[in-house]
Design a protein around this motif. Structure first.
Motif, PDB file in Angstrom:
ATOM      1  N   TYR A   6      -4.916   6.145   1.978  1.00 43.96           N
ATOM      2  CA  TYR A   6      -5.060   6.368   3.413  1.00 43.96           C
ATOM      3  C   TYR A   6      -3.781   6.986   3.956  1.00 43.96           C
ATOM      4  CZ  TYR A   6      -9.261   3.406   3.784  1.00 43.96           C
ATOM      5  OH  TYR A   6     -10.509   2.874   3.680  1.00 43.96           O
ATOM      6  N   ARG A  26       0.806  -1.227   0.000  1.00 49.92           N
ATOM      7  CA  ARG A  26       0.000   0.000   0.000  1.00 49.92           C
ATOM      8  C   ARG A  26       0.840   1.278   0.000  1.00 49.92           C
ATOM      9  NH1 ARG A  26      -1.736   4.008   2.971  1.00 49.92           N
ATOM     10  NH2 ARG A  26      -0.228   3.425   4.569  1.00 49.92           N
ATOM     11  N   THR A  33      -2.606   6.290   6.996  1.00 55.32           N
ATOM     12  CA  THR A  33      -1.996   5.040   7.466  1.00 55.32           C
ATOM     13  C   THR A  33      -3.031   3.938   7.300  1.00 55.32           C
ATOM     14  OG1 THR A  33      -2.754   5.285   9.760  1.00 55.32           O
ATOM     15  CG2 THR A  33      -0.632   6.263   9.217  1.00 55.32           C
ATOM     16  N   ALA A  34      -2.571   2.705   7.239  1.00 51.21           N
ATOM     17  CA  ALA A  34      -3.498   1.593   7.069  1.00 51.21           C
ATOM     18  C   ALA A  34      -4.401   1.431   8.281  1.00 51.21           C
ATOM     19  CB  ALA A  34      -2.716   0.300   6.833  1.00 51.21           C
ATOM     20  N   SER A  35      -3.884   1.746   9.481  1.00 49.06           N
ATOM     21  CA  SER A  35      -4.676   1.561  10.697  1.00 49.06           C
ATOM     22  C   SER A  35      -5.696   2.673  10.894  1.00 49.06           C
ATOM     23  CB  SER A  35      -3.751   1.480  11.912  1.00 49.06           C
ATOM     24  OG  SER A  35      -2.962   2.650  12.015  1.00 49.06           O
ATOM     25  N   SER A  36      -5.358   3.895  10.515  1.00 53.39           N
ATOM     26  CA  SER A  36      -6.281   5.016  10.742  1.00 53.39           C
ATOM     27  C   SER A  36      -7.478   4.994   9.808  1.00 53.39           C
ATOM     28  CB  SER A  36      -5.537   6.346  10.565  1.00 53.39           C
ATOM     29  OG  SER A  36      -5.242   6.582   9.196  1.00 53.39           O
ATOM     30  N   LYS A  37      -7.252   4.501   8.581  1.00 51.29           N
ATOM     31  CA  LYS A  37      -8.288   4.477   7.546  1.00 51.29           C
ATOM     32  C   LYS A  37      -8.855   5.872   7.267  1.00 51.29           C
ATOM     33  CE  LYS A  37      -9.569  -0.325   8.457  1.00 51.29           C
ATOM     34  NZ  LYS A  37      -8.682  -0.799   7.392  1.00 51.29           N
ATOM     35  N   THR A  90      -9.154   2.187  -2.632  1.00 56.09           N
ATOM     36  CA  THR A  90      -9.356   3.309  -1.708  1.00 56.09           C
ATOM     37  C   THR A  90      -8.273   3.358  -0.639  1.00 56.09           C
ATOM     38  OG1 THR A  90     -11.742   3.153  -2.038  1.00 56.09           O
ATOM     39  CG2 THR A  90     -10.995   4.398  -0.133  1.00 56.09           C
ATOM     40  N   GLU A  91      -7.841   2.205  -0.153  1.00 57.32           N
ATOM     41  CA  GLU A  91      -6.892   2.164   0.954  1.00 57.32           C
ATOM     42  C   GLU A  91      -5.520   2.725   0.592  1.00 57.32           C
ATOM     43  OE1 GLU A  91      -4.784  -2.222   0.637  1.00 57.32           O
ATOM     44  OE2 GLU A  91      -6.444  -1.964   2.043  1.00 57.32           O
TER      45      GLU A  91
END
Length: 332
Positions: free
Chosen positions: A79, A24, A81-85, A75-76
């Motif tokens: 982002y 990502r 960060t991957a955790s915050s979305k 969409t990701e």
């Protein structure tokens, strides 16, 4: 690969024909780089905020042109960060794009130079470099690196792989093509200052790691943190509040440093973490001890043993002598 190959085809070839969520951040990096190539000749006609919005929109359009990436995973990529979305803001996208060449020159070029002396082609050199970096990090010689290892440890390297050759910018890169050559940008800044709406611009500036980001004059905390943060506006701050605030700040800085693993040298990363550790507040044990002393009931004097000899007049209790009724901030 022919020089007129499209960017989506070049990316598909570079990542081996299939996308993984581990890629990502690397894909975000190369998409921002390519979007900048698409727009660099048109920046002079745009205001600064329009350039950032155009860069963001072009990056999104490029992502949507990738057949190798399933639609539900596109969409990701943008982002923060991957955790915050949370979607990356146009302002932060611009800052990250500006760092790419600088990081390649600082981190990748010095390490890959010994591999450039061979007559091997670009793809083989890149493969050997990744294997060498894995052996250095793992300390295990001769063991094949795990699949997608470079995307979690050297996420900037995909940009080198696509846009550089033999330690320099590849002079034979195909011309960049904007997916929307008739692109339109707004004439006024977005309401609230962020684009797209709901985007997060919490990140470091171009020259520092761990500096607290500001958004419209207020700290832009993660939604989860803000949701559970107690309201201290109605009461004065105590020493405990200050300790908690400092701990929260250190925690945010550590989370931010995780995003730069593989980009910042390990020695610099270790130095930053040590500085954060040294800035931690002292343990609240001394405060608990003070509370214990304050709440300890005084010993009865000798006069109290003769209370039966006094008149039996009912005495009104003075609450001010009871330690349990001290203000909260006196007990902390």
């Amino acid at each position: 690969m022919p020089e007129d190959t499209s960017f989506p085809d070049r990316l598909a070839d570079a990542i081996g024909g299939r996308y993984s969520a581990a890629m990502r951040r690397s894909v975000q990096t190369v998409v921002l780089y390519e979007a900048n190539r698409c727009l660099k000749d048109r920046y002079s006609a745009l205001r600064p905020f329009q350039r950032k919005i155009a860069l963001y929109d072009t990056a999104v359009d490029l992502i949507n042109s990738f057949e190798v990436i399933p639609p539900y995973l596109r969409t990701e990529i943008m982002y923060r960060t991957a955790s915050s979305k949370l979607p990356l803001s146009a302002d932060l996208a611009w800052r990250r794009m500006k760092l790419i060449d600088r990081e390649i020159q600082k981190i990748i070029i010095p390490k890959i130079k010994p591999f450039l002396e061979s007559d091997k082609d670009h793809k083989d050199i890149c493969s050997e470099f990744i294997q060498d970096q894995y052996e250095i990090v793992s300390g295990v010689k001769g063991k094949k690196h795990p699949a997608f290892w470079e995307y979690s440890h050297l996420n900037i390297f995909l940009a080198y792989k696509l846009f550089y050759d033999k330690g320099e910018m590849n002079p034979h890169l195909p011309s960049a093509r904007d997916p929307d050559p008739n692109r339109v940008v707004p004439n006024k800044k977005p309401i609230g200052g962020e684009y797209p709406p709901g985007a997060s611009s919490k990140d470091e500036d171009d020259n520092s790691i761990g500096r607290k980001a500001k958004s419209n004059g207020k700290e832009n905390l993660d939604a989860k943190i803000s949701k559970h943060k107690p309201d201290t506006a109605t009461r004065p701050k105590t020493e405990a509040d200050e300790r908690r605030a400092l701990l929260q700040e250190v925690r945010e800085h550590l989370e931010l440093l995780k995003e730069f693993e593989g980009i910042i040298p390990a020695t610099e990363m270790s130095k930053r973490k040590k500085e954060l550790f040294m800035s931690l507040p002292s343990a609240p044990s001394s405060a608990k001890k003070a509370k214990h002393v304050l709440t300890k009931k005084p010993k009865k004097s000798s006069q109290s043993s003769n209370i039966s000899n006094l008149p039996t007049t009912k005495v009104k209790k003075d609450d001010s002598d009871d330690d349990d009724n001290l203000p909260l901030n006196a007990l902390v």
